[in-house]
Design a protein around this motif. Structure first.
Motif, PDB file in Angstrom:
ATOM      1  N   GLU A  64       0.261  -2.533   3.493  1.00  0.00           N
ATOM      2  CA  GLU A  64       0.158  -1.174   2.964  1.00  0.00           C
ATOM      3  C   GLU A  64       0.601  -1.077   1.506  1.00  0.00           C
ATOM      4  OE1 GLU A  64       0.496  -0.921   7.402  1.00  0.00           O
ATOM      5  OE2 GLU A  64       1.507  -2.049   5.818  1.00  0.00           O
ATOM      6  N   ILE A  67      -2.034  -2.582  -0.873  1.00  0.00           N
ATOM      7  CA  ILE A  67      -3.253  -1.760  -0.889  1.00  0.00           C
ATOM      8  C   ILE A  67      -3.028  -0.448  -1.629  1.00  0.00           C
ATOM      9  CG2 ILE A  67      -4.843  -0.479   0.611  1.00  0.00           C
ATOM     10  CD1 ILE A  67      -4.441  -2.785   2.671  1.00  0.00           C
ATOM     11  N   ALA A  68      -1.852   0.139  -1.450  1.00  0.00           N
ATOM     12  CA  ALA A  68      -1.554   1.425  -2.083  1.00  0.00           C
ATOM     13  C   ALA A  68      -1.358   1.309  -3.584  1.00  0.00           C
ATOM     14  CB  ALA A  68      -0.312   2.042  -1.446  1.00  0.00           C
ATOM     15  N   SER A  71      -5.991  -1.345  -7.162  1.00  0.00           N
ATOM     16  CA  SER A  71      -7.296  -0.659  -7.168  1.00  0.00           C
ATOM     17  C   SER A  71      -8.385  -1.540  -6.573  1.00  0.00           C
ATOM     18  CB  SER A  71      -7.663  -0.279  -8.609  1.00  0.00           C
ATOM     19  OG  SER A  71      -6.690   0.572  -9.168  1.00  0.00           O
ATOM     20  N   LYS A  73     -11.342  -2.996  -4.407  1.00  0.00           N
ATOM     21  CA  LYS A  73     -12.578  -2.432  -3.857  1.00  0.00           C
ATOM     22  C   LYS A  73     -13.061  -3.215  -2.634  1.00  0.00           C
ATOM     23  CE  LYS A  73     -14.266  -0.608  -8.279  1.00  0.00           C
ATOM     24  NZ  LYS A  73     -13.118  -1.028  -9.114  1.00  0.00           N
ATOM     25  N   ALA A  92      -8.303   3.500   5.302  1.00  0.00           N
ATOM     26  CA  ALA A  92      -7.909   4.813   4.793  1.00  0.00           C
ATOM     27  C   ALA A  92      -8.313   4.982   3.333  1.00  0.00           C
ATOM     28  CB  ALA A  92      -6.408   5.007   4.947  1.00  0.00           C
ATOM     29  N   LYS A  93      -8.355   3.886   2.573  1.00  0.00           N
ATOM     30  CA  LYS A  93      -8.788   3.936   1.171  1.00  0.00           C
ATOM     31  C   LYS A  93     -10.268   3.557   1.009  1.00  0.00           C
ATOM     32  CE  LYS A  93      -6.332   2.795  -2.347  1.00  0.00           C
ATOM     33  NZ  LYS A  93      -5.534   2.064  -3.362  1.00  0.00           N
ATOM     34  N   ARG A  94     -10.956   3.450   2.151  1.00  0.00           N
ATOM     35  CA  ARG A  94     -12.384   3.122   2.173  1.00  0.00           C
ATOM     36  C   ARG A  94     -12.663   1.776   1.502  1.00  0.00           C
ATOM     37  NH1 ARG A  94     -15.233   8.497   0.025  1.00  0.00           N
ATOM     38  NH2 ARG A  94     -17.107   7.216   0.355  1.00  0.00           N
ATOM     39  N   ILE A  95     -11.781   0.810   1.771  1.00  0.00           N
ATOM     40  CA  ILE A  95     -11.946  -0.544   1.245  1.00  0.00           C
ATOM     41  C   ILE A  95     -12.454  -1.443   2.369  1.00  0.00           C
ATOM     42  CG2 ILE A  95     -10.804  -2.529   0.185  1.00  0.00           C
ATOM     43  CD1 ILE A  95      -8.592  -0.579  -0.758  1.00  0.00           C
TER      44      ILE A  95
END
Length: 338
Positions: A64, A67-68, A71, A73, A92-95
């Protein structure tokens, strides 16, 4: 689309070329060369320094925090089942998270056969015996060695396979050549799969009692954790051998050690352990009836080539606006309308 990729997993030259030919800027820092394993949030700094949009790891953690604070992709795992990546956080971050399923199936299957033969025919024991200052001063010495190192053939024996997934299936296919009986315990197995290898589906207790060799090929889940313990080892033949190239958590390691020391079972071939990486203080190395390999089942040139090709192809597809083939969270594309 200008994309930069940081790859800390072993990656073939052909895989790197595929990426570069597609216009991807690659920073390759394989852990085999750097000797580094990134845990916690420690991978954040290398990702930022590389300006990476894509990261590909093998054992490094992409949890987490990473990822947070980056950036990214696209996240790639050069593994079958990446428990070192937080897929929910990526989703959750659409990765998208891609993996390399089946990359080491052949390798682990072959390694399993190697361990079976090594233990059954006492191949490693032979070398240990000869390295232990053994000299033939009389024919009686030779007779003692010959008796001590007698093994058993696989022909006509029964092998119990626990888990007939991709690796278990490949092990079964290879064992067919030895002219033996195959027993399978797998509550979720497709009967078509069983028929393809001429196996018999049995309950776990029956498999343990009938098998001369028991080999583990089930995934690590709450259901399989500790499924082979003292009770199960006691059900096995005293002449049986136990093989584990799956996950250490499937068997109670303390119970296995006790079973081997007490001659409850005859021997074992082990590639996975509760404490890894393995070094010379592994307790099983002190037993002459055990062959130990340090989680080398998937360690082949072909495994690296395979994982590189799959990951590279999926990164190129992503760069070109297409959906990768081996994506673990396809819902991120559904949200994007792809």
């Amino acid at each position: 689309m200008d994309v930069k990729a940081l790859i800390t997993a072993p990656f073939s030259e052909s895989g790197l070329k595929t990426l570069r030919d597609a216009g991807v800027t690659v920073v390759h820092q394989s852990w085999l060369e750097t000797g580094k394993l990134y845990l916690g949030d420690s991978l954040t700094k290398p990702i930022k320094e590389a300006g990476a949009d894509v990261v590909v790891v093998e054992g490094d953690e992409v949890k987490e925090e990473v990822i947070a604070s980056t950036s990214l992709k696209l996240i790639g795992s050069a593994r079958n089942d990446p428990n070192n990546i937080s897929i929910p956080a990526a989703t959750a971050k659409r990765i998208p998270v891609i993996s390399a399923p089946g990359r080491n199936t052949n390798a682990v299957a072959e390694h399993t056969i190697g361990l079976i033969l090594s233990v059954a025919r006492k191949i490693v024991s032979c070398e240990r015996f000869l390295k232990g200052d053994f000299f033939v001063n009389s024919f009686g010495d030779f007779a003692r060695m010959y008796k001590t190192l007698a093994g058993f053939e696989l022909y006509g024996r029964s092998v119990g396979i626990i888990g007939l997934g991709s690796i278990g299936f490949e092990v079964a296919k290879r064992l067919q050549a030895f002219g033996l009986r195959l027993l399978v315990y797998d509550p979720y197995v497709d009967n078509t799969r069983v028929r393809q290898v001429g196996a018999e589906v049995v309950k776990l207790d029956e498999l343990l009692k009938r098998s001369d060799i028991v080999t583990i090929h089930c995934p690590p889940t709450p259901e399989t954790k500790g499924m082979i313990g003292a009770k199960q080892f006691a059900q096995m033949k005293k002449t049986a051998i136990f093989i584990n190239t799956a996950r250490a958590m499937v068997a109670d390691e303390a119970a296995l050690l006790d079973a081997l020391k007490s001659a409850t079972i005859a021997g074992a071939g082990l590639d996975v352990f509760s404490m890894e990486p393995v070094d010379s203080d592994n307790v099983f190395l002190g037993l002459d009836n055990v062959v130990v390999t340090p989680h080398m089942g998937g360690n082949t040139i072909e495994t690296m080539e395979r994982q590189s090709a799959m990951i590279a192809a999926d990164i190129v597809a992503f760069v070109r606006g297409k959906r990768p083939l081996h994506v673990l969270n396809p819902e991120v594309f559904e949200r994007r309308g792809k």
